[in-house]
Design an enzyme around this catalytic site. Structure first.
Site, mmCIF file in Angstrom:
data_model
loop_
_atom_site.group_PDB
_atom_site.id
_atom_site.type_symbol
_atom_site.label_atom_id
_atom_site.label_comp_id
_atom_site.label_asym_id
_atom_site.label_seq_id
_atom_site.Cartn_x
_atom_site.Cartn_y
_atom_site.Cartn_z
ATOM 1 C CG ASN A 84 -1.741 -1.288 1.317
ATOM 2 O OD1 ASN A 84 -1.440 -2.127 2.167
ATOM 3 N ND2 ASN A 84 -2.695 -1.469 0.425
ATOM 4 C CB ILE A 91 0.475 6.278 2.544
ATOM 5 C CG1 ILE A 91 1.918 6.545 2.986
ATOM 6 C CG2 ILE A 91 -0.178 5.215 3.410
ATOM 7 C CD1 ILE A 91 2.009 7.352 4.262
ATOM 8 C CB CYS A 92 -3.037 3.097 -0.827
ATOM 9 S SG CYS A 92 -4.759 2.751 -1.191
ATOM 10 C CG LEU A 93 -4.486 5.068 5.807
ATOM 11 C CD1 LEU A 93 -4.659 3.589 6.103
ATOM 12 C CD2 LEU A 93 -3.495 5.668 6.801
#
Lengths: 155, 312
Positions: A84, A91-93
């Protein structure tokens, strides 16, 4: 210089900064840069029992003008092998995007990132190759993550 | 003239990938309303409701504390059915003990000295009917009744003057009565003893029944929100957005009081999601809390957003 800046800073940011310094969350440190009090140098320790254990990961965090209505911008500066997190450290959040809420704070964001290190989610990837690796051969992917940790996050 | 907020339940929203990709839309039409105040003349303090052993095994006194800003009376019912189509009339197979009158005052204790008969007999009534609500039969119903202060003031000295003593316990509520009704059920505590839990509370004001709904984050005097109410890291009763001004604005229908008035106004130009639960905000309710003595705060605890109950 810093005092002048602080005078213009919203009270919320001052309060959050004070609390981050006086009561840091375990395994997380964040301190504002002297030139720009909206820019934070962040360090997150790799969580125990994760392939990032033993690593110290540097991040940058920036509070945009419309914070807290808009989320902070956060990026890893230390190279990390994680499905991620892409090679630019993005950041993939969800809480950094559409699930942001102004009730969240710098502290809660950093805790979420720390949790993401403990629980990679290859089903919602940002780094496609790493995610593929994770899904096809998790054991090997974790070994690579461990290797990257010792190569880039320990010095 | 502002009206009491009409509560509708929040639809459960799935939290997950299904929601991705929908940018929050700004809410243009949403206004910030100010509350209409319904003076709650009588308020049973929910936390104080308990059972007390009597000399007779399996028989318990119903005990609680309450506040009354006017003279009032208390009636209790066991295994009682409420008829919302008939002005909240209460009927029970067990005869009601005589009503107990109280002068106005704070922190009254029920039952007072010498009062008996307001009991639950766990031997006589079936346990199932005491622990759960079955077809509109509530295990325990407690009604506090007073004369509606507005109507009583208008009728004072005229032939229209009313008296509570003319009413049978549990009768259809006339508009000149203002009441608060608490519905409760028995539970087995961890130590095996019986306890009493509130199911809901309703107030009756000028011929309309409102259900009392708690507002989350309104607790007064407690040193700060804790992790349990979801406002961790925020000191005291401060707005979760600016962390400076006191919280005085509630998102509706989710009832999270988490913002100050000015941040709520700023928020609504950006998003329609509650900062705490992300449910859609339909309206904002600005609640003016005066920093009055603790008694006022206790009353505010009971006064919440109310929902009117349409007769079936």
């Amino acid at each position: 210089m810093a005092a002048e800046q602080a005078a213009q800073l919203p009270r919320r940011i001052i309060k959050e900064t004070q609390k981050l310094i006086s009561e840091p969350a375990p395994g997380i440190s964040a301190s504002p840069s002297e030139e720009n009090l909206r820019y934070f140098n962040v360090m997150i320790l790799g969580p125990q029992q994760s392939p990032y254990e033993g690593g110290v990961f540097k991040l940058e965090l920036f509070l945009p003008e419309d914070y807290p209505m808009a989320p902070p911008k956060v990026r890893f500066l230390t190279k990390i092998y994680h499905p991620n997190i892409d090679k630019l450290g993005r950041i993939c959040l969800d809480i950094l995007k559409d699930k942001w809420s102004p009730a969240l704070q710098i502290r809660t964001v950093l805790l979420s990132i720390q949790a993401l290190l403990s629980a990679p989610n290859p089903d919602d990837p940002l780094a496609d190759q790493i995610a593929k690796h994770w899904k096809e051969n998790e054991k090997e992917a974790i070994a690579t993550a461990r290797q990257w940790t010792s190569m880039y996050a320990q010095n | 003239m502002p009206q009491p907020y009409q509560y509708r339940p929040v639809p459960q929203q799935p939290y997950g990938p299904g929601q991705f990709g929908q940018p929050p839309r700004p809410v243009q039409t949403q206004e910030c309303q100010t509350t209409a105040t319904v003076r709650n003349q009588v308020n049973l303090r929910k936390q104080t409701l308990a059972l007390e052993k009597t000399a007779q095994p399996g028989v318990f006194n119903i005990t609680f504390s309450f506040d009354a800003s006017t003279p009032c009376r208390v009636t209790t019912f066991v295994c009682a059915r409420e008829d919302v189509t008939r002005s909240c009339r209460i009927t029970s197979p067990f005869p009601a003990a005589p009503a107990v009158s109280y002068p106005k005052g704070l922190n009254h204790k029920f039952p007072g000295p010498g009062v008996s008969g307001h009991v639950i007999n766990t031997v006589r009534a079936p346990a199932r009917e005491l622990t759960s609500v079955t077809s509109d039969v509530f295990p325990v119903v407690i009604r506090l009744e007073a004369l509606n202060a507005d109507i009583a003031a208008g009728a004072a000295g005229t032939s229209d003057a009313h008296s509570l003593s003319s009413l049978e316990p549990g009768c259809e509520l006339p508009a000149w009565v203002q009441s608060q009704t608490t519905y409760a059920r028995l539970v087995k505590e961890d130590d095996g003893a019986w306890g009493l839990r509130v199911i809901k509370q309703k107030i009756w004001v000028k011929g309309t029944a409102y259900e009392l709904q708690e507002i989350y984050g309104m607790e007064q005097g407690k040193p700060g929100g804790s992790a349990e109410d979801g406002y961790e890291d925020v000191d005291g009763n401060e707005c979760v957005i600016c962390m400076s001004a006191p919280r005085d604005t509630t998102a509706l229908p989710c009832r999270h009081m988490c913002m100050c008035h000015s941040c709520a106004s700023a928020l609504k130009t950006q998003t329609n999601k509650c900062p705490i639960c992300r449910n859609e905000i339909e309206s904002l309710l600005h609640i003016k809390i005066s920093s009055k003595p603790p008694a006022a705060a206790a009353a505010a605890d009971g006064a919440a957003a109310a929902s009117s109950q349409a007769p079936a």
